[in-house]
Design a protein around this motif. Structure first.
Motif, PDB file in Angstrom:
ATOM      1  N   LEU A   1      31.042  49.194  45.280  1.00  0.00           N
ATOM      2  CA  LEU A   1      31.241  49.077  43.836  1.00  0.00           C
ATOM      3  C   LEU A   1      32.536  48.339  43.521  1.00  0.00           C
ATOM      4  O   LEU A   1      32.593  47.517  42.593  1.00  0.00           O
ATOM      5  CB  LEU A   1      31.269  50.464  43.197  1.00  0.00           C
ATOM      6  CG  LEU A   1      30.025  51.333  43.384  1.00  0.00           C
ATOM      7  CD1 LEU A   1      30.228  52.687  42.722  1.00  0.00           C
ATOM      8  CD2 LEU A   1      28.784  50.645  42.833  1.00  0.00           C
ATOM      9  N   GLU A   2      33.591  48.632  44.276  1.00  0.00           N
ATOM     10  CA  GLU A   2      34.874  47.979  44.050  1.00  0.00           C
ATOM     11  C   GLU A   2      34.769  46.478  44.268  1.00  0.00           C
ATOM     12  O   GLU A   2      35.313  45.681  43.491  1.00  0.00           O
ATOM     13  CB  GLU A   2      35.925  48.594  44.977  1.00  0.00           C
ATOM     14  CG  GLU A   2      37.342  48.144  44.698  1.00  0.00           C
ATOM     15  CD  GLU A   2      38.345  48.896  45.558  1.00  0.00           C
ATOM     16  OE1 GLU A   2      39.447  49.193  45.055  1.00  0.00           O
ATOM     17  OE2 GLU A   2      38.015  49.205  46.729  1.00  0.00           O
TER      18      GLU A   2
ATOM     19  N   THR B   1      32.442  44.911  41.310  1.00  0.00           N
ATOM     20  CA  THR B   1      33.059  44.874  39.986  1.00  0.00           C
ATOM     21  C   THR B   1      34.364  44.095  39.986  1.00  0.00           C
ATOM     22  O   THR B   1      34.795  43.608  38.938  1.00  0.00           O
ATOM     23  CB  THR B   1      33.334  46.300  39.465  1.00  0.00           C
ATOM     24  OG1 THR B   1      34.197  46.988  40.381  1.00  0.00           O
ATOM     25  CG2 THR B   1      32.031  47.068  39.315  1.00  0.00           C
TER      26      THR B   1
ATOM     27  N   ASP C   1      28.446  41.911  35.887  1.00  0.00           N
ATOM     28  CA  ASP C   1      28.414  42.645  34.620  1.00  0.00           C
ATOM     29  C   ASP C   1      27.292  43.680  34.582  1.00  0.00           C
ATOM     30  O   ASP C   1      27.028  44.285  33.549  1.00  0.00           O
ATOM     31  CB  ASP C   1      28.303  41.687  33.427  1.00  0.00           C
ATOM     32  CG  ASP C   1      27.093  40.777  33.506  1.00  0.00           C
ATOM     33  OD1 ASP C   1      26.291  40.908  34.453  1.00  0.00           O
ATOM     34  OD2 ASP C   1      26.952  39.906  32.614  1.00  0.00           O
TER      35      ASP C   1
ATOM     36  N   LEU D   1      32.314  54.257  38.932  1.00  0.00           N
ATOM     37  CA  LEU D   1      32.438  53.117  38.029  1.00  0.00           C
ATOM     38  C   LEU D   1      33.417  53.420  36.903  1.00  0.00           C
ATOM     39  O   LEU D   1      34.196  52.550  36.488  1.00  0.00           O
ATOM     40  CB  LEU D   1      31.064  52.740  37.469  1.00  0.00           C
ATOM     41  CG  LEU D   1      30.109  52.085  38.473  1.00  0.00           C
ATOM     42  CD1 LEU D   1      28.698  52.011  37.908  1.00  0.00           C
ATOM     43  CD2 LEU D   1      30.608  50.697  38.856  1.00  0.00           C
TER      44      LEU D   1
ATOM     45  N   ARG E   1      34.849  50.728  34.491  1.00  0.00           N
ATOM     46  CA  ARG E   1      33.557  50.276  33.966  1.00  0.00           C
ATOM     47  C   ARG E   1      32.832  51.481  33.382  1.00  0.00           C
ATOM     48  O   ARG E   1      32.626  52.484  34.070  1.00  0.00           O
ATOM     49  CB  ARG E   1      32.699  49.644  35.062  1.00  0.00           C
ATOM     50  CG  ARG E   1      33.314  48.418  35.711  1.00  0.00           C
ATOM     51  CD  ARG E   1      33.436  47.258  34.730  1.00  0.00           C
ATOM     52  NE  ARG E   1      33.824  46.022  35.392  1.00  0.00           N
ATOM     53  CZ  ARG E   1      35.078  45.668  35.656  1.00  0.00           C
ATOM     54  NH1 ARG E   1      36.056  46.488  35.324  1.00  0.00           N
ATOM     55  NH2 ARG E   1      35.360  44.537  36.249  1.00  0.00           N
TER      56      ARG E   1
ATOM     57  N   PHE F   1      28.884  47.129  30.202  1.00  0.00           N
ATOM     58  CA  PHE F   1      28.504  47.078  31.611  1.00  0.00           C
ATOM     59  C   PHE F   1      27.219  47.880  31.788  1.00  0.00           C
ATOM     60  O   PHE F   1      27.058  48.954  31.205  1.00  0.00           O
ATOM     61  CB  PHE F   1      29.621  47.674  32.469  1.00  0.00           C
ATOM     62  CG  PHE F   1      29.438  47.445  33.939  1.00  0.00           C
ATOM     63  CD1 PHE F   1      29.897  46.281  34.538  1.00  0.00           C
ATOM     64  CD2 PHE F   1      28.802  48.388  34.729  1.00  0.00           C
ATOM     65  CE1 PHE F   1      29.722  46.070  35.899  1.00  0.00           C
ATOM     66  CE2 PHE F   1      28.621  48.191  36.086  1.00  0.00           C
ATOM     67  CZ  PHE F   1      29.090  47.019  36.670  1.00  0.00           C
TER      68      PHE F   1
END
Length: 257
Positions: free
Chosen positions: A147-148, A151, A157, A174, A179, A189
């Motif tokens: 995820l890091e 994003t 997006d 998130l 996000r 998002f």
């Protein structure tokens, strides 16, 4: 488990019992078998094929049936599911989706279908496919790292999750990354699940989750097995469990059904 409940309902309706076999099973005193998301080299599947048990595969499988094997396959068109989700995200403003899927060198085949469909959609849209493939049960560090990267460096997006339950697990991560997913926000998002978990994903205002109706899938698969075991086909049969892909949008909810 919802698939299993549906299969049990269908078995009971025709006076059959349903039992569970493990990966170490060697003897099968059964009239037929449902095999769910088999790996290509699954030893239990190989033993079932050699025992000439009527089999219905729920999801495609790599092993080819023996010539006299009564066999059927029922699966979900996961390519259609991916295209549906991505088009829905595009219609609400998504321009750079990312994908978190399952490592699948030996199956199940839905994982490879979903990944390749995501890549093909990005190619048609002229954008780079940003993807991470994780183990079947990733730990928190593995999921957070994916995820890091998506994003941050990839600046996506939206994130589409293939395996059931990952989107629900990802929500607090998130939020920690700044996000805040919201399927109803015009420019927010977005998070999507290709196989919505009934507890953590379906009905969430933060996740665009597809309900693949696993209980009816299990019911259809068992009905198919009863057919295959009572009237063995002369050649392998194939069917689809059709997901109801449409989206109903109102002011309070924007979830697919």
């Amino acid at each position: 488990m919802h698939f299993a409940f549906g299969a049990a309902d269908a078995a009971a309706s025709v006076g059959r019992d349903l039992t569970l076999h493990t990966r170490t099973s060697e003897h099968f005193q059964v009239d037929g078998a449902l095999v769910i998301d088999a790996l290509d080299d699954d030893p239990v599947v190989d033993r079932m094929l050699r025992a000439a048990i009527p089999i219905v595969f729920a999801g495609r499988s790599g092993p080819l049936p023996l010539p006299a094997q009564p066999v059927g396959t029922i699966e979900i068109d996961h390519r259609a599911v991916v295209d549906f989700v991505l088009e829905q995200l595009k219609s609400t403003g998504t321009r750079r989706p990312g994908y978190v899927g399952l490592e699948s060198p030996r199956g199940p085949h839905w994982a490879a279908d979903s990944k390749s469909s995501f890549e093909e959609w990005c190619l048609r849209e002229g954008i780079e496919p940003h993807m991470f493939l994780l183990p079947a049960d990733p730990n928190e560090d593995e999921l957070f790292a994916a995820l890091e990267k998506l994003t941050g460096e990839c600046a996506v997006d939206a994130i589409v999750f293939g395996p059931q339950g990952l989107a629900g697990r990802a929500l607090p991560m998130l939020h920690a990354l700044g996000r805040t997913p919201d399927v109803n926000s015009e420019h927010g998002f977005r998070v999507a699940s290709l196989a919505g978990d009934p507890v953590s994903e379906l009905g969430s205002s933060q996740i665009f989750a597809v309900d693949l109706a696993p209980r009816s899938f299990g019911h259809e698969a068992m009905d198919f097995l009863v057919e295959v075991s009572t009237s063995p086909p002369s050649e392998p049969l194939h069917r689809f469990h059709v997901a109801d892909l449409h989206r109903t949008v109102d002011s309070s909810d924007a979830q697919p059904s």
